[in-house]
Design a protein around this motif. Structure first.
Motif, short mmCIF file in Angstrom:
data_model
loop_
_atom_site.label_atom_id
_atom_site.label_comp_id
_atom_site.label_asym_id
_atom_site.label_seq_id
_atom_site.Cartn_x
_atom_site.Cartn_y
_atom_site.Cartn_z
N GLN A 1 0.85 -1.19 0.00
CA GLN A 1 0.00 0.00 0.00
C GLN A 1 0.89 1.24 0.00
O GLN A 1 1.96 1.25 0.57
CB GLN A 1 -0.93 -0.01 1.21
CG GLN A 1 -2.00 1.04 1.13
CD GLN A 1 -2.97 0.93 2.32
OE1 GLN A 1 -2.77 0.14 3.22
NE2 GLN A 1 -4.00 1.71 2.29
N ASN A 2 0.40 2.31 -0.63
CA ASN A 2 1.16 3.54 -0.76
C ASN A 2 1.22 4.28 0.57
O ASN A 2 0.21 4.48 1.24
CB ASN A 2 0.50 4.41 -1.84
CG ASN A 2 1.36 5.61 -2.19
OD1 ASN A 2 2.31 5.94 -1.50
ND2 ASN A 2 1.00 6.26 -3.28
N LEU A 3 2.41 4.73 0.93
CA LEU A 3 2.62 5.48 2.17
C LEU A 3 1.77 6.75 2.26
O LEU A 3 1.40 7.17 3.34
CB LEU A 3 4.09 5.91 2.24
CG LEU A 3 5.04 5.10 3.07
CD1 LEU A 3 6.44 5.60 2.89
CD2 LEU A 3 4.65 5.11 4.51
N LEU A 4 1.52 7.37 1.13
CA LEU A 4 0.82 8.66 1.14
C LEU A 4 -0.69 8.54 0.99
O LEU A 4 -1.37 9.53 0.80
CB LEU A 4 1.39 9.56 0.03
CG LEU A 4 2.89 9.83 0.13
CD1 LEU A 4 3.35 10.73 -1.01
CD2 LEU A 4 3.27 10.44 1.47
N GLU A 5 -1.19 7.32 1.11
CA GLU A 5 -2.64 7.12 1.05
C GLU A 5 -3.27 7.53 2.38
O GLU A 5 -2.66 7.34 3.43
CB GLU A 5 -2.97 5.66 0.76
CG GLU A 5 -2.63 5.22 -0.65
CD GLU A 5 -3.41 5.98 -1.70
OE1 GLU A 5 -4.63 6.15 -1.53
OE2 GLU A 5 -2.78 6.41 -2.69
N PRO A 6 -4.49 8.08 2.33
CA PRO A 6 -5.16 8.43 3.58
C PRO A 6 -5.40 7.20 4.44
O PRO A 6 -5.65 6.11 3.93
CB PRO A 6 -6.49 9.05 3.13
CG PRO A 6 -6.48 9.07 1.66
CD PRO A 6 -5.27 8.36 1.16
N ILE A 66 0.41 14.29 5.62
CA ILE A 66 0.24 13.73 4.27
C ILE A 66 -0.61 14.67 3.41
O ILE A 66 -0.31 14.90 2.24
CB ILE A 66 -0.39 12.32 4.35
CG1 ILE A 66 0.58 11.35 5.05
CG2 ILE A 66 -0.78 11.80 2.98
CD1 ILE A 66 1.97 11.31 4.45
N ILE A 67 -1.65 15.23 3.98
CA ILE A 67 -2.50 16.19 3.24
C ILE A 67 -1.65 17.39 2.81
O ILE A 67 -1.72 17.84 1.66
CB ILE A 67 -3.70 16.63 4.10
CG1 ILE A 67 -4.67 15.46 4.28
CG2 ILE A 67 -4.41 17.85 3.48
CD1 ILE A 67 -5.74 15.69 5.33
N TRP A 68 -0.82 17.90 3.72
CA TRP A 68 0.04 19.05 3.39
C TRP A 68 1.05 18.68 2.31
O TRP A 68 1.27 19.44 1.37
CB TRP A 68 0.79 19.53 4.63
CG TRP A 68 -0.06 20.23 5.65
CD1 TRP A 68 -1.19 20.97 5.41
CD2 TRP A 68 0.14 20.25 7.05
NE1 TRP A 68 -1.69 21.45 6.59
CE2 TRP A 68 -0.89 21.02 7.63
CE3 TRP A 68 1.09 19.69 7.90
CZ2 TRP A 68 -0.99 21.27 8.98
CZ3 TRP A 68 0.99 19.94 9.26
CH2 TRP A 68 -0.05 20.71 9.78
#
Length: 195
Positions: A1-6, A66-68
């Motif tokens: 899974q991608n690290l930057l996924e919510p 992550i959002i930023w």
């Protein structure tokens, strides 16, 4: 899974991987990079193993980071500080310093005033942030004084790294104690804090 996924729950090593992947030599994104440095600092204080998931109480902060980070590509920074470098302009270098119990920062701005046309340009040149090691037991005034010293060094580096002649140099701190120590020529304020 991608690290930057919510809602991804990262491990300590994954947070370090994201932290180390951020390349910001001028410190133009210090607001964002300092947050992940601070998060990693908190995780290290928990003494987690590398493959252990970060604590639940830090997961919300991770998701905000992550959002930023995903929004960084929307930021545009002009490459030119100002078009007003000719005679009749005042070029000021402003350095702002601040410190708290967990971090210190130094930010440099150029302020160009065109007296002929009453124009003003202000641009950020760069910044630095420093996470205060947890083992250091220092007071806020000591940290503020240290930030001012770092600000002076940063000012010297900015001056050496630019072909611009600055007419005025300004260093700003919100610490009246650090300012008074500097004004009185005190080099090691710790002696006064222990009395």
């Amino acid at each position: 899974q991608n690290l930057l996924e919510p809602n991804y729950h990262p491990t300590k090593v994954e947070v370090l991987r994201v932290n180390m992947s951020l390349y910001d030599p001028l410190g133009l994104f210090m607001f964002y990079t300092s947050k992940i440095k601070l998060l990693y600092h908190w995780i290290c204080l928990e003494r987690l193993d590398w493959e252990q998931k970060i604590p639940e109480n830090q997961l919300k902060f991770w998701n905000q980071i992550i959002i930023w980070l995903k929004a960084l590509h929307k930021i545009s920074i002009p490459r030119c500080y100002s078009k007003n470098y000719f005679d009749g302009c005042i070029r000021q270098l402003w350095i702002f310093t601040d410190a708290g119990k967990e971090a210190q920062c130094v930010v440099a701005y150029i302020r160009v005033v065109n007296l002929n046309y009453e124009q003003l340009d202000i641009r950020m040149i760069g910044s630095k942030n420093f996470i205060v090691p947890a083992k250091q037991k220092r007071t806020i005034p000591e940290l503020e004084f240290d930030a001012v010293e770092k600000g002076i060094k940063f000012m010297e580096n900015v001056i050496d790294g630019h072909d611009i002649t600055f007419n005025e140099l300004k260093l700003v701190t919100d610490s009246s104690i650090a300012f008074s120590w500097l004004k009185n020529g005190i080099e090691k304020p710790t002696v006064y804090l222990k009395n």
